[in-house]
Scaffold this motif. Sequence first.
Motif, mmCIF file in Angstrom:
data_model
loop_
_atom_site.group_PDB
_atom_site.id
_atom_site.type_symbol
_atom_site.label_atom_id
_atom_site.label_comp_id
_atom_site.label_asym_id
_atom_site.label_seq_id
_atom_site.Cartn_x
_atom_site.Cartn_y
_atom_site.Cartn_z
ATOM 1 N N ALA A 193 21.879 33.339 42.663
ATOM 2 C CA ALA A 193 21.365 33.729 41.357
ATOM 3 C C ALA A 193 21.984 35.027 40.847
ATOM 4 C CB ALA A 193 19.841 33.861 41.412
ATOM 5 N N VAL A 194 22.785 35.704 41.682
ATOM 6 C CA VAL A 194 23.413 36.958 41.255
ATOM 7 C C VAL A 194 24.922 36.978 41.500
ATOM 8 C CG1 VAL A 194 21.329 38.381 41.415
ATOM 9 C CG2 VAL A 194 22.754 38.067 43.452
ATOM 10 N N ILE A 195 25.480 35.899 42.025
ATOM 11 C CA ILE A 195 26.939 35.819 42.197
ATOM 12 C C ILE A 195 27.559 35.234 40.938
ATOM 13 C CG2 ILE A 195 28.831 34.709 43.433
ATOM 14 C CD1 ILE A 195 27.254 34.847 45.960
ATOM 15 N N GLY A 196 28.341 36.034 40.223
ATOM 16 C CA GLY A 196 28.995 35.574 39.009
ATOM 17 C C GLY A 196 30.202 34.708 39.320
ATOM 18 N N ILE A 197 30.341 33.605 38.604
ATOM 19 C CA ILE A 197 31.426 32.644 38.847
ATOM 20 C C ILE A 197 32.679 33.066 38.075
ATOM 21 C CG2 ILE A 197 32.126 30.231 38.695
ATOM 22 C CD1 ILE A 197 29.855 30.878 40.725
ATOM 23 N N VAL A 198 33.805 33.101 38.772
ATOM 24 C CA VAL A 198 35.083 33.491 38.177
ATOM 25 C C VAL A 198 36.018 32.280 38.173
ATOM 26 C CG1 VAL A 198 34.719 35.802 39.121
ATOM 27 C CG2 VAL A 198 36.245 34.233 40.313
ATOM 28 N N PRO A 199 37.090 32.311 37.353
ATOM 29 C CA PRO A 199 37.985 31.142 37.269
ATOM 30 C C PRO A 199 38.750 30.896 38.567
ATOM 31 C CG PRO A 199 38.278 32.624 35.393
ATOM 32 C CD PRO A 199 37.455 33.358 36.401
ATOM 33 N N ASP A 200 38.938 29.649 38.891
ATOM 34 C CA ASP A 200 39.724 29.240 40.051
ATOM 35 C C ASP A 200 41.137 29.822 39.937
ATOM 36 O OD1 ASP A 200 40.935 28.007 42.179
ATOM 37 O OD2 ASP A 200 40.668 25.956 41.452
ATOM 38 N N GLY A 201 41.511 30.649 40.927
ATOM 39 C CA GLY A 201 42.819 31.275 40.920
ATOM 40 C C GLY A 201 42.934 32.450 39.975
ATOM 41 N N GLY A 202 41.837 32.810 39.313
ATOM 42 C CA GLY A 202 41.894 33.864 38.300
ATOM 43 C C GLY A 202 41.441 35.215 38.767
ATOM 44 N N HIS A 203 41.345 35.403 40.077
ATOM 45 C CA HIS A 203 40.917 36.688 40.614
ATOM 46 C C HIS A 203 42.109 37.402 41.216
ATOM 47 C CE1 HIS A 203 39.214 39.545 43.515
ATOM 48 N NE2 HIS A 203 38.195 39.612 42.682
ATOM 49 N N ASP A 204 42.329 38.636 40.766
ATOM 50 C CA ASP A 204 43.395 39.450 41.341
ATOM 51 C C ASP A 204 42.912 40.884 41.451
ATOM 52 O OD1 ASP A 204 43.500 40.535 38.768
ATOM 53 O OD2 ASP A 204 45.224 39.331 38.171
ATOM 54 N N ALA A 205 43.810 41.793 41.842
ATOM 55 C CA ALA A 205 43.429 43.185 42.072
ATOM 56 C C ALA A 205 42.925 43.866 40.812
ATOM 57 C CB ALA A 205 44.624 43.955 42.646
ATOM 58 N N ASP A 206 43.262 43.332 39.648
ATOM 59 C CA ASP A 206 42.873 43.944 38.378
ATOM 60 C C ASP A 206 41.641 43.302 37.764
ATOM 61 O OD1 ASP A 206 43.469 45.885 36.355
ATOM 62 O OD2 ASP A 206 44.167 44.251 35.060
ATOM 63 N N TYR A 207 41.072 42.321 38.467
ATOM 64 C CA TYR A 207 39.960 41.574 37.866
ATOM 65 C C TYR A 207 38.787 42.484 37.509
ATOM 66 C CZ TYR A 207 36.251 38.226 37.043
ATOM 67 O OH TYR A 207 35.223 37.526 36.448
ATOM 68 N N GLY A 208 38.454 43.449 38.361
ATOM 69 C CA GLY A 208 37.296 44.306 38.110
ATOM 70 C C GLY A 208 37.366 45.045 36.797
ATOM 71 N N SER A 209 38.577 45.358 36.343
ATOM 72 C CA SER A 209 38.761 46.065 35.074
ATOM 73 C C SER A 209 38.942 45.120 33.890
ATOM 74 C CB SER A 209 39.983 46.985 35.157
ATOM 75 O OG SER A 209 39.813 47.953 36.167
ATOM 76 N N ASN A 210 39.301 43.886 34.174
ATOM 77 C CA ASN A 210 39.537 42.891 33.126
ATOM 78 C C ASN A 210 38.888 41.570 33.514
ATOM 79 O OD1 ASN A 210 41.648 44.273 31.214
ATOM 80 N ND2 ASN A 210 42.396 44.666 33.298
ATOM 81 N N PRO A 211 37.578 41.562 33.595
ATOM 82 C CA PRO A 211 36.887 40.365 34.089
ATOM 83 C C PRO A 211 36.913 39.217 33.091
ATOM 84 C CG PRO A 211 35.294 41.976 33.309
ATOM 85 C CD PRO A 211 36.641 42.649 33.252
ATOM 86 N N VAL A 212 37.070 38.011 33.610
ATOM 87 C CA VAL A 212 36.979 36.791 32.825
ATOM 88 C C VAL A 212 35.760 36.026 33.331
ATOM 89 C CG1 VAL A 212 38.081 34.590 32.257
ATOM 90 C CG2 VAL A 212 39.460 36.673 32.437
ATOM 91 N N GLY A 213 34.839 35.755 32.439
ATOM 92 C CA GLY A 213 33.625 35.055 32.838
ATOM 93 C C GLY A 213 33.190 34.085 31.766
ATOM 94 N N SER A 214 31.999 33.518 31.962
ATOM 95 C CA SER A 214 31.441 32.584 30.986
ATOM 96 C C SER A 214 30.018 32.974 30.626
ATOM 97 C CB SER A 214 31.460 31.151 31.541
ATOM 98 O OG SER A 214 30.720 31.080 32.764
#
Length: 546
Positions: free
Chosen positions: A180-201
């Motif tokens: 209930a608190v784990i946010g879903i990220v895109p498949d293959g869309g997580h990299d070292a810069d994700y925390g600063s440029n998050p992609v979510g739904s």
Amino acid sequence: MKTFSRRTFLQVAGVSVAAVGFGGVLSACASGQQSAGSGSGATGGEHASQVTVSMPVSSEPDAGFDPFVSWGCGEHVHEPLIQSTLLTTKADMGFENDLATAYSCSDDGLTWTFTIRTDAKFTNGKPVTAHDVAYTINGVANNEASECDLTMVDKAVAVDDETCEIRLNKPFNALLYTLAVIGIVPDGGHDADYGSNPVGSGRYMLEQWDRGQQVILKANPDYYGEAPKIERVVVVFMEEDASLAAARSGQVDVAFTSATFASQQPKGYDLLNCASVDSRGISLPTIAPGATRKQTGEEYPAGNAVTQDLALRRAINYGVKRQTLIDNVLNGYGQIAYSVGDNMPWSSDAMKCEEDLARAKALLDEAGWVPGADGVRAKDGVTAAFDLYYSSSDSVRQAIAMEFANQMNELGIKVTPKGASWDDIYQHQFSDPVVWGWGSNSPIEVYNLNYSTGNGNYACYENAAVDAHLNAALANPVVADSYDEWKLAMWDGENGVAPQGAATWVWFANVDHLYFVTEGLKVAEQKPHPHGHGWSIVNNVDQWSW
């Protein structure tokens, strides 16, 4: 099994109003957004689609908005806002579907199957599928930097675009609370810069992040659910005195505060008191000194010559004056607590321990703890005296330690409070009592603190019957049907950690979470807040209104 510390203490650059010129920070929020006058909040009136909220500097996510590390699912759990989750929790701790449209568990408790909605898409335009869910769960589980415990997960598998299986290595139904608190990220869309440029739904998108100062979220125009009533959320990070100053000058709409400042309510603001399961208590090591315990790959001394005595631990529980502590330390802004997670569906009434000083003294007398000339008791050459560690940076825990020490004097127990850094406290976590803060919207903390090999078992208590109850609770494929086993782990009539049983902890209070809220802003009904005075307040900010 991967091990990790229960506490991750983030080092972030907190700034005060005076230090940076708070108005200058807000002026960068958005074009056309201006501060209202003093006492009327930052964004009320004509700017009814925005709120500005102050949070402690420790609320700023050090790794950014990255579920693979801590965002949403770390120590201070909250809804991740930027990302969607499979489920969400209600005020009564029941579950509602979010990305999931249905879910079920196998009879052996080892496979959870989720059907994923087909109308959700990420802010990069790609649809959310079961492959994204599996990618996220596996990514969190396999990330050594993660603060989220998914050690019970073997792997997540996308059966097809709409079906994801999460396969476990042991039954563990409390996983649902974590999902209930784990946010879903895109498949293959997580990299070292994700925390600063998050992609979510999720309901919001990251518009701006000025490290050490503020975060700005804006409504996601492609969100599959009801459009947020609040279109922009500005979160500013500051110390407690700066938060009060910001409210006094009308720079924020919601300002976090504490019992220390609650009486200084600014003009034009109401005081919002949020119930919490943010529990304060003291661990009482139950074994003799000379042992060791491992934590995060390191070995620590364990056991205490005084608190190993069962009668003394029970006496402490009956002798402590919880309401007096709440009145003296928290100015009344707290609720008496007898366990971690009081008033949750899984909490046990058997933990309740009414104040009875006469009974406490009788327990000590019967056990052979005899008062000396100085009033301090002793037994078999052991003086009833121990050190009590607390975080030197936490004035509330310091006050708790001092008040507790004063109360124990009445029992003939000498307690010496010792302020220290957390690095130093960890050297004593299994050998000396410590003032801890715990609390989660999940029964998992009951497990962590009381299971023989739990990563928060600072009392070093091991009991096969308690473990069996906890295992049975986690093995039930229907979470609501597991509550009785959680309660039996506290006390089943013969075994348990309750005051009439092993008395492994002494709990005092659930700390109220306090906020100054500008008049005219309607904050939606809050779920019980977990440990950590931060992002939980905005779990449902999309439902707030002016």
